[in-house]
Design a protein around this motif. Sequence first.
Motif, PDB file in Angstrom:
ATOM      1  N   ALA A 268      11.464  -7.827   2.741  1.00 21.12           N
ATOM      2  CA  ALA A 268      10.813  -8.632   1.340  1.00 21.12           C
ATOM      3  C   ALA A 268       9.203  -8.692   1.047  1.00 21.12           C
ATOM      4  O   ALA A 268       9.055  -8.871  -0.069  1.00 21.12           O
ATOM      5  CB  ALA A 268      10.665 -10.316   2.261  1.00 21.12           C
ATOM      6  N   VAL A 269       8.110  -8.473   2.328  1.00 25.60           N
ATOM      7  CA  VAL A 269       7.340  -8.253   2.233  1.00 25.60           C
ATOM      8  C   VAL A 269       6.896  -7.083   0.952  1.00 25.60           C
ATOM      9  O   VAL A 269       6.650  -7.137  -0.135  1.00 25.60           O
ATOM     10  CB  VAL A 269       6.357  -7.977   3.146  1.00 25.60           C
ATOM     11  N   ALA A 270       7.899  -5.864   1.065  1.00 17.33           N
ATOM     12  CA  ALA A 270       7.493  -4.839   0.255  1.00 17.33           C
ATOM     13  C   ALA A 270       7.973  -5.144  -1.263  1.00 17.33           C
ATOM     14  O   ALA A 270       7.230  -4.478  -2.224  1.00 17.33           O
ATOM     15  CB  ALA A 270       8.077  -3.793   0.984  1.00 17.33           C
ATOM     16  N   LYS A 271       9.257  -6.037  -1.327  1.00 16.18           N
ATOM     17  CA  LYS A 271       9.552  -6.279  -2.103  1.00 16.18           C
ATOM     18  C   LYS A 271       8.724  -7.111  -3.094  1.00 16.18           C
ATOM     19  O   LYS A 271       8.532  -6.682  -4.676  1.00 16.18           O
ATOM     20  CB  LYS A 271      10.603  -6.966  -2.334  1.00 16.18           C
ATOM     21  N   ALA A 272       8.175  -8.542  -2.917  1.00 15.79           N
ATOM     22  CA  ALA A 272       7.048  -8.827  -3.208  1.00 15.79           C
ATOM     23  C   ALA A 272       5.849  -8.903  -4.228  1.00 15.79           C
ATOM     24  O   ALA A 272       5.408  -8.699  -5.155  1.00 15.79           O
ATOM     25  CB  ALA A 272       6.922  -9.956  -2.260  1.00 15.79           C
ATOM     26  N   ARG A 273       5.105  -7.068  -3.052  1.00 13.43           N
ATOM     27  CA  ARG A 273       4.300  -6.725  -3.390  1.00 13.43           C
ATOM     28  C   ARG A 273       4.923  -5.888  -4.254  1.00 13.43           C
ATOM     29  O   ARG A 273       3.895  -5.804  -5.631  1.00 13.43           O
ATOM     30  CB  ARG A 273       3.947  -6.087  -2.044  1.00 13.43           C
ATOM     31  N   GLN A 274       5.608  -5.203  -4.563  1.00 13.78           N
ATOM     32  CA  GLN A 274       5.670  -4.327  -5.465  1.00 13.78           C
ATOM     33  C   GLN A 274       6.315  -5.288  -7.165  1.00 13.78           C
ATOM     34  O   GLN A 274       5.452  -4.748  -8.170  1.00 13.78           O
ATOM     35  CB  GLN A 274       7.154  -3.736  -5.424  1.00 13.78           C
ATOM     36  N   ASN A 275       7.232  -6.391  -7.113  1.00 17.03           N
ATOM     37  CA  ASN A 275       7.044  -7.137  -8.033  1.00 17.03           C
ATOM     38  C   ASN A 275       5.610  -7.549  -8.504  1.00 17.03           C
ATOM     39  O   ASN A 275       5.527  -8.127  -9.856  1.00 17.03           O
ATOM     40  CB  ASN A 275       7.871  -8.546  -7.676  1.00 17.03           C
ATOM     41  N   ILE A 276       5.068  -8.197  -8.103  1.00 21.59           N
ATOM     42  CA  ILE A 276       3.736  -8.389  -8.332  1.00 21.59           C
ATOM     43  C   ILE A 276       2.390  -7.184  -9.102  1.00 21.59           C
ATOM     44  O   ILE A 276       1.808  -7.120  -9.436  1.00 21.59           O
ATOM     45  CB  ILE A 276       2.555  -8.795  -6.418  1.00 21.59           C
ATOM     46  N   LYS A 277       2.102  -5.993  -8.093  1.00 22.29           N
ATOM     47  CA  LYS A 277       1.898  -4.856  -8.803  1.00 22.29           C
ATOM     48  C   LYS A 277       2.630  -4.428  -9.957  1.00 22.29           C
ATOM     49  O   LYS A 277       1.332  -4.432 -10.812  1.00 22.29           O
ATOM     50  CB  LYS A 277       2.234  -4.150  -8.129  1.00 22.29           C
ATOM     51  N   ASN A 278       3.828  -4.755 -10.330  1.00 28.24           N
ATOM     52  CA  ASN A 278       4.776  -4.173 -11.542  1.00 28.24           C
ATOM     53  C   ASN A 278       4.095  -6.200 -12.696  1.00 28.24           C
ATOM     54  O   ASN A 278       3.073  -5.353 -14.384  1.00 28.24           O
ATOM     55  CB  ASN A 278       6.207  -5.138 -12.067  1.00 28.24           C
ATOM     56  N   THR A 279       3.282  -7.041 -11.873  1.00 29.89           N
ATOM     57  CA  THR A 279       2.418  -8.455 -13.327  1.00 29.89           C
ATOM     58  C   THR A 279       1.315  -8.539 -12.788  1.00 29.89           C
ATOM     59  O   THR A 279       0.861  -9.124 -13.961  1.00 29.89           O
ATOM     60  CB  THR A 279       2.703  -9.045 -12.567  1.00 29.89           C
ATOM     61  N   ASN A 280       0.999  -6.919 -12.641  1.00 26.78           N
ATOM     62  CA  ASN A 280      -1.289  -6.663 -12.460  1.00 26.78           C
ATOM     63  C   ASN A 280      -1.167  -7.690 -12.057  1.00 26.78           C
ATOM     64  O   ASN A 280      -2.284  -8.144 -12.535  1.00 26.78           O
ATOM     65  CB  ASN A 280      -1.343  -6.692 -13.851  1.00 26.78           C
ATOM     66  N   LEU A 281      -1.023  -8.537 -10.852  1.00 26.74           N
ATOM     67  CA  LEU A 281      -1.493  -9.829  -9.656  1.00 26.74           C
ATOM     68  C   LEU A 281      -1.570  -9.583  -8.861  1.00 26.74           C
ATOM     69  O   LEU A 281      -2.184 -10.369  -8.017  1.00 26.74           O
ATOM     70  CB  LEU A 281      -0.551 -11.048 -10.367  1.00 26.74           C
ATOM     71  N   GLU A 282      -1.276  -8.037  -8.306  1.00 28.87           N
ATOM     72  CA  GLU A 282      -2.518  -8.105  -7.348  1.00 28.87           C
ATOM     73  C   GLU A 282      -3.488  -8.502  -6.639  1.00 28.87           C
ATOM     74  O   GLU A 282      -3.981  -9.094  -5.685  1.00 28.87           O
ATOM     75  CB  GLU A 282      -2.439  -6.609  -6.436  1.00 28.87           C
ATOM     76  N   ASP A 283      -5.036  -9.003  -7.376  1.00 30.57           N
ATOM     77  CA  ASP A 283      -5.652  -8.933  -7.300  1.00 30.57           C
ATOM     78  C   ASP A 283      -5.736 -10.639  -6.821  1.00 30.57           C
ATOM     79  O   ASP A 283      -6.583 -11.747  -6.518  1.00 30.57           O
ATOM     80  CB  ASP A 283      -6.804  -9.133  -8.438  1.00 30.57           C
ATOM     81  N   PHE A 284      -5.017 -11.571  -7.428  1.00 36.30           N
ATOM     82  CA  PHE A 284      -5.045 -13.109  -7.202  1.00 36.30           C
ATOM     83  C   PHE A 284      -3.315 -13.338  -6.374  1.00 36.30           C
ATOM     84  O   PHE A 284      -3.701 -14.732  -5.644  1.00 36.30           O
ATOM     85  CB  PHE A 284      -4.558 -13.611  -8.501  1.00 36.30           C
ATOM     86  N   ILE A 285      -2.847 -12.837  -6.245  1.00 33.52           N
ATOM     87  CA  ILE A 285      -2.027 -12.740  -5.024  1.00 33.52           C
ATOM     88  C   ILE A 285      -1.791 -11.610  -3.748  1.00 33.52           C
ATOM     89  O   ILE A 285      -1.607 -10.762  -4.270  1.00 33.52           O
ATOM     90  CB  ILE A 285       0.026 -13.295  -5.558  1.00 33.52           C
TER      91      ILE A 285
END
Length: 381
Positions: A268-285
Amino acid sequence: MTDLKLTATTFYGLEQVLVNELQFLGAKHIQSGNRAVYFEGDLGFMYKANYNLHTALRILRQLQTFHQIYKAAQLYHAIAGIDWSQWLTPQQTFRIDVTGQTKYFKNTNFIALKAKDAIVDQFRTAFNQRPNINLKQPDIRIALHFKDQHLNVLLDSSGEPLHKRGYRTQTNIAPLNEVLAAGIVSLSGWQARHSLLDPMCGSGTILIEAAMQQMQIPAAINRQKFAFQNWSDYDEALFDLIKKSSINKIRELPSNIHLIGYDKAPSAVAKARQNIKNTNLEDFIHIEQTDFFKTKRPTQDLMLLFNPPYDERLSIDIKSFYKKIGDTLKQEYSGTEAWLLVGNLQALKFVGLRPSKRIKLFNGKLEARLVQYQLYKGSKK
């Protein structure tokens, strides 16, 4: 530019949230309905609504309304009386979706079949050619909505429903619909004045939707296609202008506000991180692999918002699991506010805390509750 009569569909319980969004965007003559909001706007506003709205499932454009349709012949002649060559060419494909209720026809398939015959016959007569049906990926989607003998004929400007944002390439067993996730963020009242924690974040949908709302990121920024792009009156330059204008309104979150997700499953963690990367929100989540039941409050000013599992497919013991949720909130998260979306209404009995709010929603066809717990310091329930 002439204003169009438009309908935005949504989930039960999110109508007022959608009204608020439409008001913010600048819609005219807004009226709330059941799982729908009616409004007016020009062609550019229809593009804007599709691109920006977080809690709409579809945007429908009204073509015509008929008031005495209770026989098959009346249905056929009503549909045949619309000039479909304005919207459809013989080379394009289409599908017809029927919603609403009427006692005058035996089923929705019969209605769709008669309407299809009327359209196809019109094209055969005019062009000696006919457009074909495509149920999976049609060029044009036609919506027929019945209320007794009243028939509304609409064009679906969205195509694929708007919850298909384009960012969620990874999901878990029971993923939360993006529109519902956006809706519960709004209903919780979360603003970027305090941090947000989803302690059972799954594929990260709630946190992504929360960030997108607060940063005014258009909901469909990652989406490639809308049905209106297949229409004869599609204005590509206008849509490009709408997109640029919407993107220019994006703002950053305050640096002291954190969006945090926990999940104990590495997948689940890996999936969440990938989806966050897809939205360019890694700096915020920020996502951590951790068990919520072993955590303490990570920051002082905090709201929790989550969709805990309540399904037998996830093999949990409902009674002990929800008791542990209540115990963890009470012991480790006092002084915060927690919101839970729960689709097993019996499960709430085991939390052991008294909700201060209950909001009725539907997660798909499943009746659910969004409940708020004010976690006072000390042991007050």
